[in-house]
Design a protein around this motif. Structure first.
Motif, PDB file in Angstrom:
ATOM      1  N   ILE A  90       4.365  -6.164  14.235  1.00 37.86           N
ATOM      2  CA  ILE A  90       5.707  -6.928  13.982  1.00 37.86           C
ATOM      3  C   ILE A  90       6.783  -5.724  14.240  1.00 37.86           C
ATOM      4  CG2 ILE A  90       7.433  -8.116  12.947  1.00 37.86           C
ATOM      5  CD1 ILE A  90       4.992 -10.097  12.169  1.00 37.86           C
ATOM      6  N   LYS A  91       6.669  -4.626  13.258  1.00 44.65           N
ATOM      7  CA  LYS A  91       7.558  -3.579  13.147  1.00 44.65           C
ATOM      8  C   LYS A  91       7.429  -2.412  14.247  1.00 44.65           C
ATOM      9  CE  LYS A  91       9.333  -2.819   9.556  1.00 44.65           C
ATOM     10  NZ  LYS A  91      10.721  -2.818   8.973  1.00 44.65           N
ATOM     11  N   ASN A  92       6.147  -2.371  14.614  1.00 48.68           N
ATOM     12  CA  ASN A  92       5.987  -1.223  15.900  1.00 48.68           C
ATOM     13  C   ASN A  92       6.336  -0.015  15.252  1.00 48.68           C
ATOM     14  OD1 ASN A  92       4.885   0.121  18.139  1.00 48.68           O
ATOM     15  ND2 ASN A  92       6.930  -0.571  19.230  1.00 48.68           N
ATOM     16  N   GLN A  93       5.328   0.019  13.969  1.00 50.56           N
ATOM     17  CA  GLN A  93       5.460   1.435  13.303  1.00 50.56           C
ATOM     18  C   GLN A  93       4.052   1.742  12.811  1.00 50.56           C
ATOM     19  OE1 GLN A  93       8.358   1.398  10.148  1.00 50.56           O
ATOM     20  NE2 GLN A  93      10.098   0.555  11.579  1.00 50.56           N
ATOM     21  N   THR A  94       3.855   3.292  12.478  1.00 49.14           N
ATOM     22  CA  THR A  94       2.435   3.437  11.690  1.00 49.14           C
ATOM     23  C   THR A  94       2.642   3.375  10.526  1.00 49.14           C
ATOM     24  OG1 THR A  94       2.051   4.909  13.850  1.00 49.14           O
ATOM     25  CG2 THR A  94       0.760   5.398  11.819  1.00 49.14           C
ATOM     26  N   PRO A  95       1.723   2.741   9.732  1.00 49.25           N
ATOM     27  CA  PRO A  95       1.918   2.755   8.509  1.00 49.25           C
ATOM     28  C   PRO A  95       1.716   3.975   7.454  1.00 49.25           C
ATOM     29  CG  PRO A  95      -0.272   1.930   9.001  1.00 49.25           C
ATOM     30  CD  PRO A  95       0.580   2.000  10.159  1.00 49.25           C
ATOM     31  N   PHE A  96       2.481   4.535   6.942  1.00 45.17           N
ATOM     32  CA  PHE A  96       2.628   5.536   5.956  1.00 45.17           C
ATOM     33  C   PHE A  96       2.627   7.043   7.307  1.00 45.17           C
ATOM     34  CE2 PHE A  96       0.992   2.978   2.638  1.00 45.17           C
ATOM     35  CZ  PHE A  96       2.061   3.228   1.783  1.00 45.17           C
ATOM     36  N   LYS A  97       3.436   6.620   8.203  1.00 43.41           N
ATOM     37  CA  LYS A  97       3.468   7.749   9.315  1.00 43.41           C
ATOM     38  C   LYS A  97       3.616   9.038   8.832  1.00 43.41           C
ATOM     39  CE  LYS A  97       5.231   8.518  13.771  1.00 43.41           C
ATOM     40  NZ  LYS A  97       6.567   8.071  14.864  1.00 43.41           N
ATOM     41  N   ARG A 156       2.383  10.386   6.189  1.00 38.30           N
ATOM     42  CA  ARG A 156       1.433  10.927   5.560  1.00 38.30           C
ATOM     43  C   ARG A 156       0.292  11.197   6.231  1.00 38.30           C
ATOM     44  NH1 ARG A 156       1.602   9.498  -0.174  1.00 38.30           N
ATOM     45  NH2 ARG A 156       3.367   8.392  -0.828  1.00 38.30           N
ATOM     46  N   LYS A 157      -0.654  12.248   6.140  1.00 35.27           N
ATOM     47  CA  LYS A 157      -1.998  12.080   6.791  1.00 35.27           C
ATOM     48  C   LYS A 157      -2.897  11.076   6.742  1.00 35.27           C
ATOM     49  CE  LYS A 157      -1.723  17.411   7.191  1.00 35.27           C
ATOM     50  NZ  LYS A 157      -2.458  18.474   6.797  1.00 35.27           N
ATOM     51  N   ASP A 158      -3.750  10.923   7.392  1.00 34.00           N
ATOM     52  CA  ASP A 158      -4.572   9.827   7.309  1.00 34.00           C
ATOM     53  C   ASP A 158      -5.109   9.490   5.748  1.00 34.00           C
ATOM     54  OD1 ASP A 158      -4.149   9.354   9.917  1.00 34.00           O
ATOM     55  OD2 ASP A 158      -6.239  10.107  10.796  1.00 34.00           O
ATOM     56  N   ALA A 173      -2.550   8.770   3.352  1.00 28.95           N
ATOM     57  CA  ALA A 173      -2.359   7.274   3.633  1.00 28.95           C
ATOM     58  C   ALA A 173      -3.154   6.266   2.599  1.00 28.95           C
ATOM     59  CB  ALA A 173      -2.317   6.926   4.981  1.00 28.95           C
ATOM     60  N   ALA A 174      -4.479   6.266   2.861  1.00 23.56           N
ATOM     61  CA  ALA A 174      -5.470   5.747   2.229  1.00 23.56           C
ATOM     62  C   ALA A 174      -5.338   5.847   0.721  1.00 23.56           C
ATOM     63  CB  ALA A 174      -6.998   5.906   2.691  1.00 23.56           C
ATOM     64  N   TYR A 175      -5.050   6.980   0.273  1.00 18.67           N
ATOM     65  CA  TYR A 175      -4.745   7.319  -0.962  1.00 18.67           C
ATOM     66  C   TYR A 175      -3.721   6.540  -1.754  1.00 18.67           C
ATOM     67  CZ  TYR A 175      -4.576  10.038  -5.754  1.00 18.67           C
ATOM     68  OH  TYR A 175      -4.737  10.282  -7.005  1.00 18.67           O
TER      69      TYR A 175
END
Length: 424
Positions: A263-270, A272-274, A277-279
């Motif tokens: 819906i946002k067309n964005q990467t979650p926590f863009k 941050r590194k992978d 982002a999980a952390y």
């Protein structure tokens, strides 16, 4: 995550792969002539014996490999043809079966068995598999590309809310089916969601990390960090041999992040590194919901709840999305056809006015003949029609009432004269 390649790199990679593939076939044919099969070599190397139903295996001679269309840490995906039919060919790494570890072979075998047993319109269709000279899975080819690729192509704009909800409904229906059949995907993300050629529907693909829903056998950190449920990620190192215990609700969390990204067309926590982002998500942080549609926000927040037990089942998600879409369609229809309805209303009012005018005129003409109909009964009417009649009658009824008594008096006098004549 799929990588992009130049045409020169693609050509070089495809030619190398084709060369290796044909050399392997040649070696396989020579070994078969000498009474030695690839399976024999593989079994001799590590003792692993494939346990795949022969009816699921396809003839390599009918398989043609084309250009590479995707790559991951576990496999490379090519466009190809099987019996002149366009297909997607997922070649497991390493490319030669005899070089693969027993764990790799077991993972491939599990994926073949799971995918071959799935039959749903929103899950990529399994066609067949090969175990020699390479481990390959052949599925239908979806020309629309991955959801990730399509989102990237329209950035910074996004799909319409209606289209996003339809995609989300397709995904949730596929997941509802998988969970009902005891399968959890564990790697739900835009890169593993493929669009049909007309871009109308989406299908779930890549079952490399999928497992049967058996909690005590689930290992930690399966999937992609940015879309991974918090219960799969360990903030602290686990003791050697320890395993994470989680269930199908991990897919619900991943679905929420996918829906947010869609819906946002964005990467979650863009930013941050992978891993980070999980952390962040493991520490109960979530992507920003600023500007997110209010009607969908409750569903989103329930799906990414930190407590897996509080997340809804996909059956509930499907029903909620259907209800939201129905409301959206209703609102859209009212908005689009509102002016038309106003015009129709005006036309109806004009026609009613004409009919009423004609009726009043006809009633007035009839009322002109009332004096000739002495026995007609006139009933009161509160409507416009009644008023017209009443106004027409006001000047007529008194005259009728007055004339009748005069006639009776003349007759009485005439009879009196006759009586007098006869009496004399």
């Amino acid at each position: 995550m799929a990588k992009e390649y130049s045409s020169q790199q693609l050509s070089f990679s495809v030619s190398n792969t084709m060369l290796l593939f044909h050399l392997s076939l040649t070696c396989s044919s020579q070994n078969d002539e000498n009474g030695i099969s690839v399976d024999d070599v593989s079994d001799f190397d590590d003792g692993f014996v494939f346990d795949i139903d022969p009816c699921l295996l396809v003839n390599c001679d009918k398989l043609d490999i084309g250009e590479m269309i995707g790559e991951g840490s576990y496999s490379i995906v090519y466009k190809g043809w099987y019996e002149s039919r366009p297909v997607a060919i997922k070649m497991i790494l390493p490319q030669r079966t005899k070089d693969a570890t027993p764990e790799c072979k077991a993972k491939f075998q599990r994926e073949v068995k799971l995918l071959s047993g799935i039959d749903h319109r929103n899950v990529v269709k399994f066609i067949g598999a090969t175990v020699k000279p390479s481990m390959m899975i052949i599925t239908e080819l979806l020309e629309g590309g991955s959801l990730q690729k399509n989102l990237k192509s329209i950035y910074p704009t996004a799909f319409s809310l209606e289209q996003c909800l339809n995609y989300a409904l397709d995904i949730s229906q596929a997941m509802e089916y998988l969970h009902a059949n005891g399968i959890i995907h564990r790697d739900l993300k835009p890169g593993n969601l493929l669009l049909t050629e007309d871009k109308i529907n989406v299908k779930v693909a890549d079952f490399g990390t999928a497992r049967e829903d058996i909690c005590d056998e689930m290992t930690c950190e399966a999937g992609t960090y940015r879309y991974m449920a918090p219960e799969l990620f360990s903030k602290d190192p686990l003791p050697k041999g320890a395993k994470k215990s989680y269930d199908r609700k991990a897919d619900v969390y991943s679905f929420a992040i996918v829906m947010w990204s869609l819906i946002k067309n964005q990467t979650p926590f863009k930013e941050r590194k992978d891993f980070m982002a999980a952390y962040a998500m493991a520490n109960n942080m979530r992507p920003s919901v600023d500007g997110f549609p209010k009607d969908i926000l409750p569903l989103l927040q329930s799906c990414w709840d930190d407590d897996p037990k509080l997340r809804p089942e996909f059956t509930e998600i499907v029903e909620t999305l259907k209800r939201i879409l129905q409301n959206l369609y209703s609102t859209k229809n009212i908005s689009e056809h509102g002016d038309i309805k106003e015009v129709d209303s005006k036309i109806h009012e004009e026609e009613s006015a004409k009919t009423l005018s004609t009726t009043s005129l006809e009633s007035s003409k009839k009322n002109e003949n009332i004096p000739k109909l002495e026995n007609e009964t006139i009933k009161p009417n509160d409507g416009t029609h009644g008023k017209s009649q009443s106004q027409s009658h006001n000047g007529i009824l008194p005259a009728l009432v007055q004339r009748k008594p005069k006639k009776k008096n003349k007759i009485n006098r005439l009879f009196s004269c006759f009586r007098c004549c006869f009496a004399s």
